[in-house]
Design a protein around this motif. Sequence first.
Motif, mmCIF file in Angstrom:
data_model
loop_
_atom_site.group_PDB
_atom_site.id
_atom_site.type_symbol
_atom_site.label_atom_id
_atom_site.label_comp_id
_atom_site.label_asym_id
_atom_site.label_seq_id
_atom_site.Cartn_x
_atom_site.Cartn_y
_atom_site.Cartn_z
ATOM 1 N N ASP A 340 6.703 -1.066 -1.624
ATOM 2 C CA ASP A 340 5.286 -1.278 -1.533
ATOM 3 C C ASP A 340 4.517 -0.270 -2.657
ATOM 4 O OD1 ASP A 340 5.928 -1.984 0.939
ATOM 5 O OD2 ASP A 340 5.432 -0.360 2.094
ATOM 6 N N GLU A 343 4.614 -2.617 -5.597
ATOM 7 C CA GLU A 343 3.682 -3.643 -5.337
ATOM 8 C C GLU A 343 2.126 -3.370 -5.633
ATOM 9 O OE1 GLU A 343 3.092 -7.605 -4.830
ATOM 10 O OE2 GLU A 343 4.862 -6.647 -4.574
ATOM 11 N N LEU A 344 1.817 -2.053 -5.022
ATOM 12 C CA LEU A 344 0.439 -1.284 -5.276
ATOM 13 C C LEU A 344 0.268 -1.090 -6.819
ATOM 14 C CD1 LEU A 344 -1.347 0.841 -3.234
ATOM 15 C CD2 LEU A 344 -1.081 1.580 -5.311
ATOM 16 N N ASN A 347 0.056 -4.268 -9.047
ATOM 17 C CA ASN A 347 -0.960 -5.143 -9.063
ATOM 18 C C ASN A 347 -2.110 -4.132 -9.752
ATOM 19 O OD1 ASN A 347 -0.884 -7.674 -7.484
ATOM 20 N ND2 ASN A 347 0.368 -6.147 -6.252
ATOM 21 N N VAL A 412 -3.370 -5.022 -2.788
ATOM 22 C CA VAL A 412 -3.529 -3.514 -2.827
ATOM 23 C C VAL A 412 -4.239 -3.082 -1.598
ATOM 24 C CG1 VAL A 412 -4.777 -1.716 -4.084
ATOM 25 C CG2 VAL A 412 -3.493 -3.295 -5.494
ATOM 26 N N ILE A 415 -1.999 -2.842 1.677
ATOM 27 C CA ILE A 415 -1.139 -1.667 1.094
ATOM 28 C C ILE A 415 -1.681 -0.404 1.630
ATOM 29 C CG2 ILE A 415 0.404 -0.475 -0.279
ATOM 30 C CD1 ILE A 415 0.976 -2.964 -1.795
ATOM 31 N N VAL A 416 -2.833 -0.363 1.101
ATOM 32 C CA VAL A 416 -3.677 0.967 1.496
ATOM 33 C C VAL A 416 -3.999 0.970 3.147
ATOM 34 C CG1 VAL A 416 -6.057 2.072 1.109
ATOM 35 C CG2 VAL A 416 -4.694 1.158 -0.891
ATOM 36 N N VAL A 438 -7.005 5.460 -5.366
ATOM 37 C CA VAL A 438 -6.464 5.301 -3.937
ATOM 38 C C VAL A 438 -5.986 6.637 -3.560
ATOM 39 C CG1 VAL A 438 -4.444 4.193 -2.967
ATOM 40 C CG2 VAL A 438 -5.697 3.040 -4.878
#
Length: 449
Positions: A340, A343-344, A347, A412, A415-416, A438
Amino acid sequence: MYSLQKRLLVWLAASLTIMILVLLGFGYQSVAKMADDFIVERLESDIEGILSAIIVEDGNVKISDLRFSHIYDQPLSGHYFVLRYGDNKEYRSRSLWDYPLEFPTIAPGERRINHVPGPDRQNILVWVRGFRKDNVNFTLAIAEDHSHTHEQIDRTIRNIFILSFLGLVLLLVVQGFIVRSSLSSLKKVREERQEILEGSRSAFSDNVPQEILPLVEEANHLLGLLSQRLERSRNALGNLAHALKGPLSVVVQYFNNADNMKNKTQFTQAGKQVQRIHELMDRELRRARLVGKGVSSKRFDPHAELSDLVGLLMQVYASKEVSLTYSVEPDTPSFGDREDMHELLGNLLDNACKWSVSRVHCRIYGETESGIHIIVEDDGSGLSGDELDRLMSRGVRLDESVEGHGLGLSIVKDIVRLYSGEISFSRSASMGGLCVRVLIPCEAELVQL
């Protein structure tokens, strides 16, 4: 939320305290009655002497002073008697002096025991009995001061209470140690839960007390089901995407064929829709890989893994000569699922490199109360105020709000949201471009997308 250990100790202390108070009360009553019975037995023996000294002549009652103890002649000696006959005529021991002893007149054969105040602030026990001698009825009351006896009883009970209290404290200390030792296995379960959250183990150990073993087994069963369902979901979406790629490739080739370009406008629109389908498939595949907090997985270590991610992006944008720098605070812990967070951050950094001029900076730090903070800034043109407002608007999809910031920032945001976090967009004060902040809470729970 309550502590099982504290509840056990509180109930134990309350029950023991009540039991000790009941036993002390019962013991006090028993000892006091025993003392009263002992005094009554002694008074009965004195009554025999007094009765033998009673002389009845012509309806009058006389007492020979020579036949019983002279303690009844000493004023306020604590030993008293009163002989009542006829029309409330009384013969009183000299020890009473002028104090009027109160007692009821009773018929022959009856007896009474009373506690009444006596002379000189004494507490006396009065034993009253009715007699008949030579056709004359009379009531004899004999009394003894029991203040000293009851003071001794009170002192004894008080000492027993103090010893009982000390014993209670000692017992609670011992029981507290026993309870803590018995509940130490629950502490192990709590530690294993933390290890599961950190991804270092996948299930709880079954080496637990029999009382909580069913709960542990059920938790392990649920963890297994969740892992299986996550894997099936990923496989299903992957299979669907791969199954669609073949027909879509044929459609793309059809549109690229010059012989089929009779209606250019319609073919262009259809081609855009095919490209849109490709983007949606890519997006859903990325979403399928998201795990979230609370699922057994490997944690992301920013100290060890951020450098690899930065190195990869610098290779991708080598032709652009972007200076990609980063900083991680020393006390920042591992957080989130490894995939995760890749990925965050991937991106965010990819979007920043794409729109930067020459510089991108990423900063990660942790705070005990709030959580993990991730800040990505670039020196690009940034976004206008209206565009930033649209990005911050609740319910607006990022891939539909600002041109060029679509799929990456949409992932993003997913995920957040999955981590119950917060995301904000602003203009970078130091670099002039876009600044994305974030926040990943420390105790974020898994949220249904």
